[in-house]
Design an enzyme around this catalytic site. Structure first.
Site, mmCIF file in Angstrom:
data_model
loop_
_atom_site.group_PDB
_atom_site.id
_atom_site.type_symbol
_atom_site.label_atom_id
_atom_site.label_comp_id
_atom_site.label_asym_id
_atom_site.label_seq_id
_atom_site.Cartn_x
_atom_site.Cartn_y
_atom_site.Cartn_z
ATOM 1 N N GLY A 38 0.843 -1.207 0.000
ATOM 2 C CA GLY A 38 0.000 0.000 0.000
ATOM 3 C C GLY A 38 0.871 1.247 0.000
ATOM 4 O O GLY A 38 1.874 1.300 0.709
ATOM 5 N N ARG A 70 0.912 -4.748 -5.467
ATOM 6 C CA ARG A 70 0.970 -6.007 -4.734
ATOM 7 C C ARG A 70 1.132 -7.046 -5.838
ATOM 8 O O ARG A 70 0.326 -7.089 -6.754
ATOM 9 C CB ARG A 70 -0.309 -6.200 -3.922
ATOM 10 C CG ARG A 70 -0.440 -5.139 -2.812
ATOM 11 C CD ARG A 70 -1.429 -5.538 -1.755
ATOM 12 N NE ARG A 70 -1.316 -4.695 -0.579
ATOM 13 C CZ ARG A 70 -2.092 -3.625 -0.336
ATOM 14 N NH1 ARG A 70 -3.036 -3.287 -1.181
ATOM 15 N NH2 ARG A 70 -1.911 -2.918 0.758
ATOM 16 N N ASP A 129 5.614 -5.119 6.067
ATOM 17 C CA ASP A 129 6.168 -6.427 6.416
ATOM 18 C C ASP A 129 6.153 -7.401 5.238
ATOM 19 O O ASP A 129 7.086 -8.181 5.053
ATOM 20 C CB ASP A 129 5.356 -7.043 7.571
ATOM 21 C CG ASP A 129 5.926 -6.642 8.925
ATOM 22 O OD1 ASP A 129 7.104 -6.248 8.984
ATOM 23 O OD2 ASP A 129 5.176 -6.729 9.920
ATOM 24 N N THR A 142 4.259 2.562 5.445
ATOM 25 C CA THR A 142 2.840 2.168 5.456
ATOM 26 C C THR A 142 2.114 3.052 6.453
ATOM 27 O O THR A 142 2.661 3.380 7.510
ATOM 28 C CB THR A 142 2.648 0.680 5.839
ATOM 29 O OG1 THR A 142 1.283 0.500 6.265
ATOM 30 C CG2 THR A 142 3.548 0.232 6.978
ATOM 31 N N ASP A 166 -0.224 2.300 8.353
ATOM 32 C CA ASP A 166 -0.777 1.555 9.495
ATOM 33 C C ASP A 166 0.074 1.593 10.771
ATOM 34 O O ASP A 166 -0.419 1.273 11.837
ATOM 35 C CB ASP A 166 -0.950 0.075 9.122
ATOM 36 C CG ASP A 166 -2.062 -0.132 8.120
ATOM 37 O OD1 ASP A 166 -2.686 0.868 7.728
ATOM 38 O OD2 ASP A 166 -2.304 -1.284 7.737
ATOM 39 N N ASP A 171 2.320 -0.586 11.464
ATOM 40 C CA ASP A 171 2.241 -1.970 11.949
ATOM 41 C C ASP A 171 3.506 -2.771 11.675
ATOM 42 O O ASP A 171 3.462 -3.989 11.542
ATOM 43 C CB ASP A 171 1.029 -2.679 11.318
ATOM 44 C CG ASP A 171 1.149 -2.775 9.808
ATOM 45 O OD1 ASP A 171 2.002 -2.091 9.217
ATOM 46 O OD2 ASP A 171 0.375 -3.543 9.207
ATOM 47 N N ARG A 174 -6.199 -2.855 9.452
ATOM 48 C CA ARG A 174 -6.857 -4.167 9.542
ATOM 49 C C ARG A 174 -6.421 -4.925 10.775
ATOM 50 O O ARG A 174 -7.220 -5.524 11.468
ATOM 51 C CB ARG A 174 -6.536 -5.004 8.298
ATOM 52 C CG ARG A 174 -7.622 -4.931 7.256
ATOM 53 C CD ARG A 174 -7.317 -5.822 6.106
ATOM 54 N NE ARG A 174 -6.070 -5.436 5.460
ATOM 55 C CZ ARG A 174 -5.859 -5.445 4.155
ATOM 56 N NH1 ARG A 174 -6.818 -5.845 3.356
ATOM 57 N NH2 ARG A 174 -4.697 -5.100 3.642
HETATM 58 P P1 ADP Z 1 2.993 -4.635 2.648
HETATM 59 O O1 ADP Z 1 4.389 -4.541 2.182
HETATM 60 O O2 ADP Z 1 2.343 -3.273 2.729
HETATM 61 O O3 ADP Z 1 2.846 -5.462 3.902
HETATM 62 P P2 ADP Z 1 1.900 -6.849 1.070
HETATM 63 O O4 ADP Z 1 1.745 -7.753 2.229
HETATM 64 O O5 ADP Z 1 0.786 -6.751 0.092
HETATM 65 O O6 ADP Z 1 2.158 -5.330 1.501
HETATM 66 O O7 ADP Z 1 3.233 -7.266 0.313
HETATM 67 C C1 ADP Z 1 3.685 -6.565 -0.828
HETATM 68 C C2 ADP Z 1 4.257 -7.527 -1.825
HETATM 69 O O8 ADP Z 1 5.409 -8.176 -1.274
HETATM 70 C C3 ADP Z 1 3.334 -8.678 -2.220
HETATM 71 O O9 ADP Z 1 2.432 -8.333 -3.221
HETATM 72 C C4 ADP Z 1 4.335 -9.714 -2.737
HETATM 73 O O10 ADP Z 1 4.716 -9.427 -4.058
HETATM 74 C C5 ADP Z 1 5.529 -9.469 -1.818
HETATM 75 N N1 ADP Z 1 5.503 -10.483 -0.750
HETATM 76 C C6 ADP Z 1 4.748 -10.501 0.369
HETATM 77 N N2 ADP Z 1 4.975 -11.611 1.117
HETATM 78 C C7 ADP Z 1 5.884 -12.337 0.418
HETATM 79 C C8 ADP Z 1 6.539 -13.588 0.620
HETATM 80 N N3 ADP Z 1 6.297 -14.338 1.714
HETATM 81 N N4 ADP Z 1 7.397 -14.014 -0.327
HETATM 82 C C9 ADP Z 1 7.674 -13.289 -1.406
HETATM 83 N N5 ADP Z 1 7.087 -12.088 -1.661
HETATM 84 C C10 ADP Z 1 6.225 -11.620 -0.770
HETATM 85 O O1 F6P Z 2 -1.686 -1.247 4.655
HETATM 86 C C1 F6P Z 2 -2.260 -0.017 4.339
HETATM 87 C C2 F6P Z 2 -3.754 -0.157 4.127
HETATM 88 O O2 F6P Z 2 -4.266 1.117 3.780
HETATM 89 C C3 F6P Z 2 -4.541 -0.747 5.286
HETATM 90 O O3 F6P Z 2 -4.836 0.186 6.303
HETATM 91 C C4 F6P Z 2 -5.763 -1.243 4.591
HETATM 92 O O4 F6P Z 2 -6.321 -2.309 5.333
HETATM 93 C C5 F6P Z 2 -5.250 -1.701 3.260
HETATM 94 O O5 F6P Z 2 -4.012 -1.049 3.049
HETATM 95 C C6 F6P Z 2 -6.165 -1.412 2.107
HETATM 96 O O6 F6P Z 2 -5.620 -1.947 0.970
HETATM 97 P P1 F6P Z 2 -6.118 -1.611 -0.509
HETATM 98 O O7 F6P Z 2 -5.466 -0.338 -0.917
HETATM 99 O O8 F6P Z 2 -5.655 -2.767 -1.306
HETATM 100 O O9 F6P Z 2 -7.598 -1.451 -0.473
#
Ligand code: ADP
Ligand code: F6P
Length: 322
Positions: A13, A74, A105, A127, A129, A131, A173
């Site tokens: 995000g 993502r 994360d 981010t 959040d 978090d 979330r």
């Molecule tokens: P955030 O970084 O905000 O936590 P996501 O959880 O959507 O957002 O993760 C962002 C991107 O990082 C995912 O779309 C994916 O491409 C990559 N990613 C997340 N978890 C993994 C994983 N366990 N292994 C490899 N790539 C990952």
């Molecule tokens: O991680 C940032 C965040 O804005 C969260 O607060 C929310 O739950 C989520 O992303 C929303 O994701 P999307 O932009 O895919 O709707």
């Protein structure tokens, strides 16, 4: 040996202040004589070769802008072993010796996978959040909270004029930090967060009734996204307390807008720290803030840490906003 080549991407995000981080990475990298590659749309850019050579002017006029000039994504394609291998091959073909990932994360988990294929990575927490386990602060949090506060202040005007209760959902979330801080800043009668189990009668209805008895006629209830159900909560308040209630989901308005001073400064310092880690030969680290200082952790250690919700602040909020 030529100049060191580093690359930067934003992932997951978006968050206000990501541009300030990218700007710092580019400018500091270039100032140390590195080549800096900007990668578009997170890990997708590595999979599709969507990248460009950055210069000092690539990041002009971006420090005040929300969103991310590098775009974000993502990427389910990257999350597979095949995807990670392909991305690692691109990095090797381009000669990337350090990849800086601004994200959450999930993005750091992606970076850890890439590092297993020999790509040195550094994570920067970005981010709204707040978090990220290893850091007490994430880029975008301050801007998002301030946006939420301004929006709820506006809602409060109309709630007050109509003697109503407004139930407002803010983002988060799994993390109630935006809800907690915004709730304090707007004087919410109740704050519901995923980290604290709640009893609707005790924590919402009784609090509204108590403040009503002491003369209050309008109420703000802040609900974290992870709890949700604001329409239902508003309906129940109307049915049980007998006051008009309205629900609002603030949504993505919280993710946009010009970053606050705090986000610009933290992002700039974290971006600088990330480049200096690579310069000092340190990789597979996550940049973090602890007690106001910018430090770094091993990426595995960072991903395994536990995050504590500030229960003392939550309890204080319950005493103040009544
Ligand atoms: P955030 O970084 O905000 O936590 P996501 O959880 O959507 O957002 O993760 C962002 C991107 O990082 C995912 O779309 C994916 O491409 C990559 N990613 C997340 N978890 C993994 C994983 N366990 N292994 C490899 N790539 C990952
Ligand atoms: O991680 C940032 C965040 O804005 C969260 O607060 C929310 O739950 C989520 O992303 C929303 O994701 P999307 O932009 O895919 O709707």
């Amino acid at each position: 040996m030529g100049e060191k080549v580093i690359a930067v991407l934003t992932s997951g995000g978006d968050a206000p202040g990501m541009n300030a981080a990218v700007r710092a990475v580019a400018r500091v990298g270039l100032s140390y004589g590195m080549r800096v590659i900007g990668i578009h749309r997170g890990y997708n850019g590595l999979l599709h070769g969507d990248m460009f050579e950055m210069n000092l002017r690539s990041v002009s006029d971006v420090i005040h802008r929300g969103g991310t000039i590098l775009y974000t994504a993502r990427s389910p394609e990257f999350k597979t072993d095949e995807g990670v291998k392909r991305a690692a091959k691109t990095c090797k073909d381009v000669g990337i010796e350090g990849l800086i990932v601004v994200g959450g994360d999930g993005s750091f988990r992606g970076a850890r996978e890439l590092s297993k294929y020999g790509i040195p990575c550094i994570g920067i927490p970005g981010t709204i959040d707040n978090d990220i386990r290893c850091s007490e602060y994430t880029i975008g949090f301050d801007t998002a909270m301030n946006t939420a506060m301004e929006m709820v202040d506006k809602i409060r005007d109309t709630a007050q004029s109509h003697d109503r209760c407004s139930v407002v959902e803010v983002m988060g979330r799994r993390c109630g930090d935006i809800a907690l801080q915004t709730g304090i800043a707007v004087g919410a009668t109740a704050i519901l967060v995923p980290e604290v189990a709640y009893d609707f009668d005790r924590d919402v209805i009784k609090r509204i009734k108590f403040t009503q008895m002491t003369g209050k006629k309008h109420f703000i209830i802040i609900v974290a996204e992870g709890i949700g159900g604001v329409d239902n909560i508003a309906r129940k308040i109307h049915d049980i307390v007998g006051i008009e209630a309205r629900a609002t989901i603030l949504g993505h308005v919280q993710r946009g807008g010009s970053p606050t001073l705090r986000d610009r400064v933290v992002a700039s310092t974290m971006g600088t720290h990330a480049v200096e880690l690579i310069l000092g030969g340190k990789t597979n680290r996550v940049v973090a803030m602890q007690q106001g200082k910018i430090i770094d952790f091993d990426i595995n250690e960072a991903l395994e840490m536990k995050r504590e919700f500030d229960i003392n602040l939550y309890n204080a909020a319950l005493r103040i906003s009544i």
